[in-house]
Design a protein around this motif. Structure first.
Motif, short mmCIF file in Angstrom:
data_model
loop_
_atom_site.label_atom_id
_atom_site.label_comp_id
_atom_site.label_asym_id
_atom_site.label_seq_id
_atom_site.Cartn_x
_atom_site.Cartn_y
_atom_site.Cartn_z
N TRP A 103 17.94 -0.20 1.63
CA TRP A 103 19.20 -0.26 2.36
C TRP A 103 20.38 0.06 1.44
CZ3 TRP A 103 21.26 -0.41 7.11
CH2 TRP A 103 22.58 -0.81 7.24
N ASN A 104 20.41 -0.57 0.25
CA ASN A 104 21.50 -0.35 -0.69
C ASN A 104 21.53 1.09 -1.19
OD1 ASN A 104 20.56 -3.29 -0.81
ND2 ASN A 104 22.54 -3.45 -1.79
N LEU A 105 20.34 1.63 -1.43
CA LEU A 105 20.26 3.02 -1.87
C LEU A 105 20.87 3.96 -0.84
CD1 LEU A 105 19.16 5.37 -3.62
CD2 LEU A 105 17.00 5.14 -2.37
N PRO A 118 20.80 11.41 5.11
CA PRO A 118 19.56 11.08 4.40
C PRO A 118 18.47 10.62 5.37
CG PRO A 118 21.17 9.31 4.15
CD PRO A 118 21.85 10.39 4.92
N LEU A 119 17.26 11.07 5.11
CA LEU A 119 16.09 10.65 5.86
C LEU A 119 15.09 10.08 4.85
CD1 LEU A 119 16.97 13.80 6.92
CD2 LEU A 119 15.56 13.02 8.82
N PHE A 120 14.79 8.80 4.96
CA PHE A 120 13.94 8.15 3.98
C PHE A 120 12.48 8.37 4.35
CE2 PHE A 120 12.13 4.63 1.51
CZ PHE A 120 12.79 4.82 0.31
N VAL A 121 11.69 8.82 3.36
CA VAL A 121 10.29 9.13 3.59
C VAL A 121 9.42 7.91 3.28
CG1 VAL A 121 8.38 10.66 2.96
CG2 VAL A 121 10.74 11.53 2.95
N ILE A 122 8.60 7.50 4.25
CA ILE A 122 7.67 6.40 4.02
C ILE A 122 6.31 6.72 4.63
CG2 ILE A 122 9.44 4.60 3.90
CD1 ILE A 122 8.72 3.79 6.73
N GLY A 123 5.29 6.10 4.09
CA GLY A 123 3.96 6.24 4.65
C GLY A 123 3.78 5.33 5.86
N GLY A 136 16.05 -5.36 6.70
CA GLY A 136 15.02 -4.62 7.41
C GLY A 136 15.34 -4.32 8.86
N GLU A 137 15.96 -5.27 9.56
CA GLU A 137 16.30 -5.04 10.96
C GLU A 137 17.30 -3.90 11.10
OE1 GLU A 137 15.03 -6.29 13.63
OE2 GLU A 137 13.82 -7.96 12.84
N ARG A 138 18.26 -3.85 10.19
CA ARG A 138 19.25 -2.77 10.23
C ARG A 138 18.63 -1.45 9.79
NH1 ARG A 138 24.97 -4.30 7.73
NH2 ARG A 138 25.48 -2.44 8.97
N LEU A 139 17.77 -1.50 8.79
CA LEU A 139 17.04 -0.30 8.40
C LEU A 139 16.32 0.30 9.60
CD1 LEU A 139 15.34 -1.06 4.95
CD2 LEU A 139 16.85 0.86 5.45
N TRP A 140 15.58 -0.55 10.29
CA TRP A 140 14.77 -0.11 11.43
C TRP A 140 15.65 0.51 12.51
CZ3 TRP A 140 9.44 -0.35 12.41
CH2 TRP A 140 9.06 -0.10 13.73
N ALA A 141 16.75 -0.13 12.79
CA ALA A 141 17.57 0.28 13.93
C ALA A 141 18.53 1.42 13.62
CB ALA A 141 18.36 -0.92 14.46
N GLN A 160 5.65 2.02 17.96
CA GLN A 160 5.37 1.47 16.64
C GLN A 160 6.27 2.05 15.57
OE1 GLN A 160 0.98 2.51 17.11
NE2 GLN A 160 0.80 0.55 16.04
N TYR A 161 7.05 3.08 15.90
CA TYR A 161 7.89 3.77 14.93
C TYR A 161 9.35 3.34 15.07
CZ TYR A 161 4.07 7.08 14.08
OH TYR A 161 2.89 7.66 13.73
N PRO A 162 10.12 3.39 13.97
CA PRO A 162 11.57 3.17 14.10
C PRO A 162 12.15 4.19 15.08
CG PRO A 162 10.91 3.19 11.79
CD PRO A 162 9.73 3.64 12.57
N PRO A 163 13.25 3.84 15.76
CA PRO A 163 13.78 4.74 16.80
C PRO A 163 14.27 6.08 16.26
CG PRO A 163 15.28 2.90 16.39
CD PRO A 163 14.00 2.57 15.68
#
Length: 234
Positions: A103-105, A118-123, A136-141, A160-163
């Motif tokens: 989030w800070n990054l 920015p689009l953060f890449v995750i597995g 995390g809730e703000r990251l997700w939303a 199951q994916y973030p919006p």
């Protein structure tokens, strides 16, 4: 949740869509580089930035400095891709005392670079735990993600994916992505590495020609200053 597509392109004048591929990169692997290339070829982003994380006190196995890992990334990118291929290395965490939470990054980057999205890449293996991360809730939303399927962690339900996420898939599903296994841990198990010692010694002596053209000049200057400072402190 969207599926990436190479069709349609980007709107002229719109902020550039930049995929952030973060990690320890200890070491950077061929799979990381393939992942970056596939993000571009699948049209999920206009650029990919590799972001070596800062120090991780919670991860004792990460013994190499941010500087060493940053240099490894520069060398890997610049000996793999042509100069016009849009894969770059970011030093945004180089001078941080420890790794920035995601989030800070993202907030720091958006403040410094208003010309990008920015689009953060995750597995896919990390998606179920995303809401437990810092903010995390703000990251997700609120934030944008590119999701890469990891073997054994496939997510088939869009709920199951973030919006604001894009699942990385080849155009037309005509081929299989080669970047699903990105872990550096297996490499560390197989190699008793001293990677970077020769380069670091060269930087201490300001012997730039051996890496000239492979590492940007500002990074070389910063690297030399840090190496010399560390030597003086020992």
């Amino acid at each position: 949740m969207n599926t990436s597509s190479a069709e349609g392109g980007m709107h002229p004048g719109a902020p550039k869509r930049v995929a952030l591929l973060g990690g320890s990169f200890d070491p950077i692997t061929d799979a990381h580089l393939k992942c970056a290339a596939e993000i571009i070829h699948c049209g999920a982003a206009e650029e990919v930035w590799l972001v070596p994380c800062g120090a991780r006190p919670d991860k004792p196995s990460l013994t190499r400095s941010t500087l060493d890992r940053l240099l490894m990334c520069h060398l890997a990118v610049n000996t793999t891709f042509g100069s016009s291929f849009p894969v770059k290395v970011s030093d945004i965490e180089l001078k941080e005392e420890k790794a920035l939470p995601t989030w800070n990054l993202l907030q720091k980057l958006k403040k410094e670079r208003t010309d990008i999205v920015p689009l953060f890449v995750i597995g896919s293996d990390l998606v179920p735990t995303l809401k437990s991360w810092d903010e995390g809730e703000r990251l997700w939303a609120e934030e944008n993600f590119i999701i890469i399927d990891r073997p054994g962690y496939e997510l088939n339900d869009a709920a199951q994916y973030p919006p604001n996420s894009t699942k990385l898939e080849p155009p037309g599903k005509a081929f299989t992505l080669a970047s699903q296994e990105l872990s550096s841990s297996e490499i560390r198990k197989r190699l008793a590495m001293q990677f970077g010692e020769r380069e670091r010694d060269a930087l201490r002596g300001r012997n730039y020609p051996m890496v000239e053209g492979l590492v940007p000049a500002p990074v070389l200057a910063t690297s030399s200053d840090i190496a010399c400072t560390n030597d003086a402190a020992q």
